[in-house]
Design a protein around this motif. Structure first.
Motif, PDB file in Angstrom:
ATOM      1  N   ASP A  81       0.870  -1.089  -0.018  1.00 23.72           N
ATOM      2  CA  ASP A  81       0.300   0.138  -0.129  1.00 23.72           C
ATOM      3  C   ASP A  81       0.954   1.436   0.051  1.00 23.72           C
ATOM      4  O   ASP A  81      -0.122   2.593  -0.208  1.00 23.72           O
ATOM      5  CB  ASP A  81      -1.078   0.052   1.150  1.00 23.72           C
ATOM      6  CG  ASP A  81      -1.745  -1.226   1.156  1.00 23.72           C
ATOM      7  OD1 ASP A  81      -1.889  -1.486  -0.167  1.00 23.72           O
ATOM      8  OD2 ASP A  81      -2.362  -0.995   1.763  1.00 23.72           O
ATOM      9  N   ASP A  82       1.761   1.302   0.263  1.00 23.18           N
ATOM     10  CA  ASP A  82       2.841   2.260   0.551  1.00 23.18           C
ATOM     11  C   ASP A  82       4.070   2.175  -1.062  1.00 23.18           C
ATOM     12  O   ASP A  82       5.097   3.083  -0.397  1.00 23.18           O
ATOM     13  CB  ASP A  82       3.777   2.310   1.782  1.00 23.18           C
ATOM     14  CG  ASP A  82       4.776   0.493   1.936  1.00 23.18           C
ATOM     15  OD1 ASP A  82       4.817   0.083   1.130  1.00 23.18           O
ATOM     16  OD2 ASP A  82       5.688   1.178   2.641  1.00 23.18           O
ATOM     17  N   SER A  83       3.326   1.692  -2.225  1.00 21.66           N
ATOM     18  CA  SER A  83       4.530   1.643  -3.117  1.00 21.66           C
ATOM     19  C   SER A  83       3.232   2.651  -4.372  1.00 21.66           C
ATOM     20  O   SER A  83       2.335   2.726  -4.173  1.00 21.66           O
ATOM     21  CB  SER A  83       4.550   0.232  -3.991  1.00 21.66           C
ATOM     22  OG  SER A  83       5.226   0.491  -5.218  1.00 21.66           O
ATOM     23  N   TYR A  84       4.272   3.723  -5.088  1.00 18.28           N
ATOM     24  CA  TYR A  84       4.209   4.451  -6.030  1.00 18.28           C
ATOM     25  C   TYR A  84       3.501   3.676  -6.904  1.00 18.28           C
ATOM     26  O   TYR A  84       2.249   4.036  -7.605  1.00 18.28           O
ATOM     27  CB  TYR A  84       4.895   5.249  -6.405  1.00 18.28           C
ATOM     28  CG  TYR A  84       5.316   6.154  -7.734  1.00 18.28           C
ATOM     29  CD1 TYR A  84       4.745   7.273  -7.287  1.00 18.28           C
ATOM     30  CD2 TYR A  84       5.144   5.556  -8.997  1.00 18.28           C
ATOM     31  CE1 TYR A  84       4.134   8.179  -8.647  1.00 18.28           C
ATOM     32  CE2 TYR A  84       4.868   6.157  -9.520  1.00 18.28           C
ATOM     33  CZ  TYR A  84       4.750   7.691 -10.030  1.00 18.28           C
ATOM     34  OH  TYR A  84       4.622   8.599 -11.118  1.00 18.28           O
ATOM     35  N   ASN A  85       3.951   2.682  -7.685  1.00 16.35           N
ATOM     36  CA  ASN A  85       3.049   2.006  -8.814  1.00 16.35           C
ATOM     37  C   ASN A  85       1.477   1.598  -8.421  1.00 16.35           C
ATOM     38  O   ASN A  85       1.130   0.810  -9.155  1.00 16.35           O
ATOM     39  CB  ASN A  85       4.553   1.014  -9.237  1.00 16.35           C
ATOM     40  CG  ASN A  85       4.436  -0.433  -8.211  1.00 16.35           C
ATOM     41  OD1 ASN A  85       5.639  -0.054  -7.835  1.00 16.35           O
ATOM     42  ND2 ASN A  85       3.590  -1.237  -7.898  1.00 16.35           N
ATOM     43  N   THR A  86       1.725   1.143  -7.484  1.00 13.38           N
ATOM     44  CA  THR A  86       0.306   0.760  -6.197  1.00 13.38           C
ATOM     45  C   THR A  86      -0.571   1.699  -6.460  1.00 13.38           C
ATOM     46  O   THR A  86      -2.034   1.416  -6.501  1.00 13.38           O
ATOM     47  CB  THR A  86       0.176  -0.203  -5.140  1.00 13.38           C
ATOM     48  OG1 THR A  86       0.437   0.273  -4.175  1.00 13.38           O
ATOM     49  CG2 THR A  86       1.254  -0.944  -5.456  1.00 13.38           C
ATOM     50  N   LYS A  87      -0.742   2.596  -6.629  1.00 13.02           N
ATOM     51  CA  LYS A  87      -1.323   3.909  -7.485  1.00 13.02           C
ATOM     52  C   LYS A  87      -2.361   4.661  -7.566  1.00 13.02           C
ATOM     53  O   LYS A  87      -1.739   3.851  -9.136  1.00 13.02           O
ATOM     54  CB  LYS A  87      -0.834   5.976  -6.531  1.00 13.02           C
ATOM     55  CG  LYS A  87      -0.250   5.044  -4.987  1.00 13.02           C
ATOM     56  CD  LYS A  87      -0.925   5.186  -3.217  1.00 13.02           C
ATOM     57  CE  LYS A  87      -0.171   4.766  -2.385  1.00 13.02           C
ATOM     58  NZ  LYS A  87      -0.986   4.601  -1.673  1.00 13.02           N
ATOM     59  N   LYS A  88      -3.386   4.255  -7.571  1.00 14.87           N
ATOM     60  CA  LYS A  88      -3.999   4.589  -8.697  1.00 14.87           C
ATOM     61  C   LYS A  88      -3.378   6.164  -9.896  1.00 14.87           C
ATOM     62  O   LYS A  88      -2.619   7.161  -8.676  1.00 14.87           O
ATOM     63  CB  LYS A  88      -5.936   6.027  -8.312  1.00 14.87           C
ATOM     64  CG  LYS A  88      -6.763   4.444  -7.762  1.00 14.87           C
ATOM     65  CD  LYS A  88      -7.693   5.489  -7.201  1.00 14.87           C
ATOM     66  CE  LYS A  88      -8.829   4.451  -6.727  1.00 14.87           C
ATOM     67  NZ  LYS A  88      -8.192   3.486  -5.534  1.00 14.87           N
ATOM     68  N   PRO A  89      -3.896   5.697 -10.738  1.00 16.27           N
ATOM     69  CA  PRO A  89      -2.575   7.460 -11.939  1.00 16.27           C
ATOM     70  C   PRO A  89      -3.759   8.561 -11.244  1.00 16.27           C
ATOM     71  O   PRO A  89      -1.976   9.302 -11.480  1.00 16.27           O
ATOM     72  CB  PRO A  89      -3.483   7.037 -13.012  1.00 16.27           C
ATOM     73  CG  PRO A  89      -4.146   5.092 -13.114  1.00 16.27           C
ATOM     74  CD  PRO A  89      -4.542   5.433 -12.026  1.00 16.27           C
ATOM     75  N   TRP A  90      -4.423   8.945 -11.205  1.00 17.87           N
ATOM     76  CA  TRP A  90      -4.285  10.515 -10.498  1.00 17.87           C
ATOM     77  C   TRP A  90      -4.047  10.488  -9.446  1.00 17.87           C
ATOM     78  O   TRP A  90      -3.582  11.985  -9.496  1.00 17.87           O
ATOM     79  CB  TRP A  90      -5.982  10.392 -10.762  1.00 17.87           C
ATOM     80  CG  TRP A  90      -7.011   9.795  -9.057  1.00 17.87           C
ATOM     81  CD1 TRP A  90      -7.354   8.874  -8.933  1.00 17.87           C
ATOM     82  CD2 TRP A  90      -7.359  10.334  -8.396  1.00 17.87           C
ATOM     83  NE1 TRP A  90      -8.089   8.251  -8.111  1.00 17.87           N
ATOM     84  CE2 TRP A  90      -7.609   9.408  -7.028  1.00 17.87           C
ATOM     85  CE3 TRP A  90      -6.337  11.991  -7.004  1.00 17.87           C
ATOM     86  CZ2 TRP A  90      -8.359   9.681  -5.710  1.00 17.87           C
ATOM     87  CZ3 TRP A  90      -6.570  11.915  -6.182  1.00 17.87           C
ATOM     88  CH2 TRP A  90      -7.818  10.721  -5.322  1.00 17.87           C
ATOM     89  N   GLN A  91      -3.309   9.552  -8.817  1.00 15.65           N
ATOM     90  CA  GLN A  91      -2.778   9.750  -7.294  1.00 15.65           C
ATOM     91  C   GLN A  91      -1.408  10.403  -7.530  1.00 15.65           C
ATOM     92  O   GLN A  91      -1.078  10.936  -7.719  1.00 15.65           O
ATOM     93  CB  GLN A  91      -2.910   8.699  -6.414  1.00 15.65           C
ATOM     94  CG  GLN A  91      -4.565   8.922  -5.314  1.00 15.65           C
ATOM     95  CD  GLN A  91      -4.359   7.756  -4.765  1.00 15.65           C
ATOM     96  OE1 GLN A  91      -3.891   6.474  -5.043  1.00 15.65           O
ATOM     97  NE2 GLN A  91      -5.278   8.077  -3.928  1.00 15.65           N
ATOM     98  N   ARG A  92      -1.334   9.538  -9.115  1.00 22.16           N
ATOM     99  CA  ARG A  92       0.308   9.675  -9.472  1.00 22.16           C
ATOM    100  C   ARG A  92       0.531  10.810  -9.885  1.00 22.16           C
ATOM    101  O   ARG A  92       2.031  11.393 -10.026  1.00 22.16           O
ATOM    102  CB  ARG A  92       0.793   8.080 -10.384  1.00 22.16           C
ATOM    103  CG  ARG A  92       1.086   7.265  -9.127  1.00 22.16           C
ATOM    104  CD  ARG A  92       1.328   5.910 -10.339  1.00 22.16           C
ATOM    105  NE  ARG A  92       0.741   4.690 -10.635  1.00 22.16           N
ATOM    106  CZ  ARG A  92       0.262   4.476 -11.124  1.00 22.16           C
ATOM    107  NH1 ARG A  92       0.920   4.657 -12.523  1.00 22.16           N
ATOM    108  NH2 ARG A  92      -0.859   3.552 -11.008  1.00 22.16           N
TER     109      ARG A  92
END
Length: 352
Positions: A81-92
């Motif tokens: 859950d604390d990984s950048y690549n698991t975040k939603k595109p809009w969050q990235r």
């Protein structure tokens, strides 16, 4: 002293840029392994809040290394859950945009401070009057001070041009001459001119130029906020247009400057005044923000484009495409840096 000032200013700008990324990443729960000012060998480091804060050997930039995101390894994937690549595109996208946005905010803050300290500009005083121009025919003379145009109060030379361009028909000028207020009606004419990029344009003009007298603007708190907003928007627009004109070939590639030019500009500004140093720092901060938003792979703008692609197609670019475009982006950036340094060295030899 100039070199030290240059490195301090650059580190200051990089810190705010990376701080934008850091704050947004932590807001969305992304772990940040490293917050670095500079590249290369670590010179000093301190562990705090689960992040290694460090100064590195080469102080020409910086980075935040997030879990699941690494420009040196574009295909990196890390779960959790604390990984950048698991975040939603809009969050990235927000995490990526936060860096340039921090630069725009910093520029606005610096312009606001300049406004409160005493921003300077050209006085609304006539220097020369072009023969047979509308102003000449109306009887405008050198040293006339322009107080008002129609119902618009005039406090600086910039406001004269804006009012002439944005108002249709004849204009009523209220001028101060030898202690007396005189009214003159002037009908601007469409004349040949040049913009800041030396392109030929047509615009409403009356045929006057400034005297060169410098005045200090006395701005209230709200006026200082407006001043900061307008200066930041103007600088951003100017740089966006500059990049566009460079791509179109309007601005020759010989005009591209590198770190040597930036260092000289900062050094000269620091020797002039603190306000001049703040002004050039604000401009470079906007420049850093704008350039990082360009859709070039390896820059924030390029990564934003990747995430927009994912949002629209519901799938990520393949690892091969992502890696190829990222390397291609680094080649473009490296070429621009080399071009800037080449031009800087040429200027040094031409001036000697």
């Amino acid at each position: 002293m100039g070199t030290i000032t240059f490195l301090l200013v650059l580190s200051f700008l990089v810190f705010f840029h990376e701080l934008g990324h850091f704050i947004a990443a932590r807001f969305f729960g992304v772990k940040v392994h490293v917050f670095s000012i500079g590249f290369g060998k670590q010179l000093y480091a301190k562990e705090w809040m689960g992040t290694t804060w460090q100064f590195a050997l080469i102080p020409l930039g910086g980075y935040v290394k997030m879990k699941g995101q690494d420009d040196s390894n574009p295909a990196l994937k890390e779960d959790g859950d604390d990984s950048y690549n698991t975040k939603k595109p809009w969050q990235r996208i927000i995490i990526l945009f936060a860096g340039p946005f921090a630069n725009f905010i910093l520029a606005a803050v610096l312009y606001f401070i300049i406004a409160l300290m005493g921003a300077t500009t050209w006085a609304a005083q006539v220097g020369t009057v072009q023969e047979n121009s509308p102003a000449y025919q109306a009887g405008i003379l050198p040293n006339d001070e322009i107080l008002r145009i129609n119902d618009t109060e005039i406090t600086s030379w910039d406001e004269i041009g804006k009012t002439i361009i944005n108002t249709e028909g004849a204009l009523k000028f209220f001028i101060k001459r030898d202690g007396q207020i005189i009214a003159k009606t002037i009908s601007p004419q469409i004349s040949d001119s040049e913009n800041m990029f030396k392109e030929k344009i047509k615009k409403r003009m009356i045929g006057i130029s400034p005297s060169g007298k410098i005045i200090t603007l006395e701005l209230t708190f709200p006026q200082a906020l407006v001043y900061a907003y307008e200066k930041t928007i103007f600088a951003s627009t100017m740089i966006f247009q500059g990049v566009q004109k460079l791509i179109q070939g309007v601005i020759p590639s010989s005009e591209v400057g590198g770190v040597i030019s930036i260092g000289k500009v900062i050094s000269d500004a620091s020797e002039s005044s603190i306000i001049a140093l703040f002004a050039i720092t604000a401009l470079i901060s906007v420049n850093l923000g704008v350039l990082n938003l360009l859709p070039i792979p390896a820059l924030d703008g390029g990564h934003i484009m990747f995430n927009l692609y994912e949002m629209i197609t519901r799938k990520k670019p393949s690892d091969q495409v992502f890696l190829f475009l990222t390397i291609f982006g680094w080649v473009i950036l490296g070429s621009l840096m080399l071009l800037g340094i080449y031009n800087d060295i040429n200027r040094i030899f031409l001036n000697n």
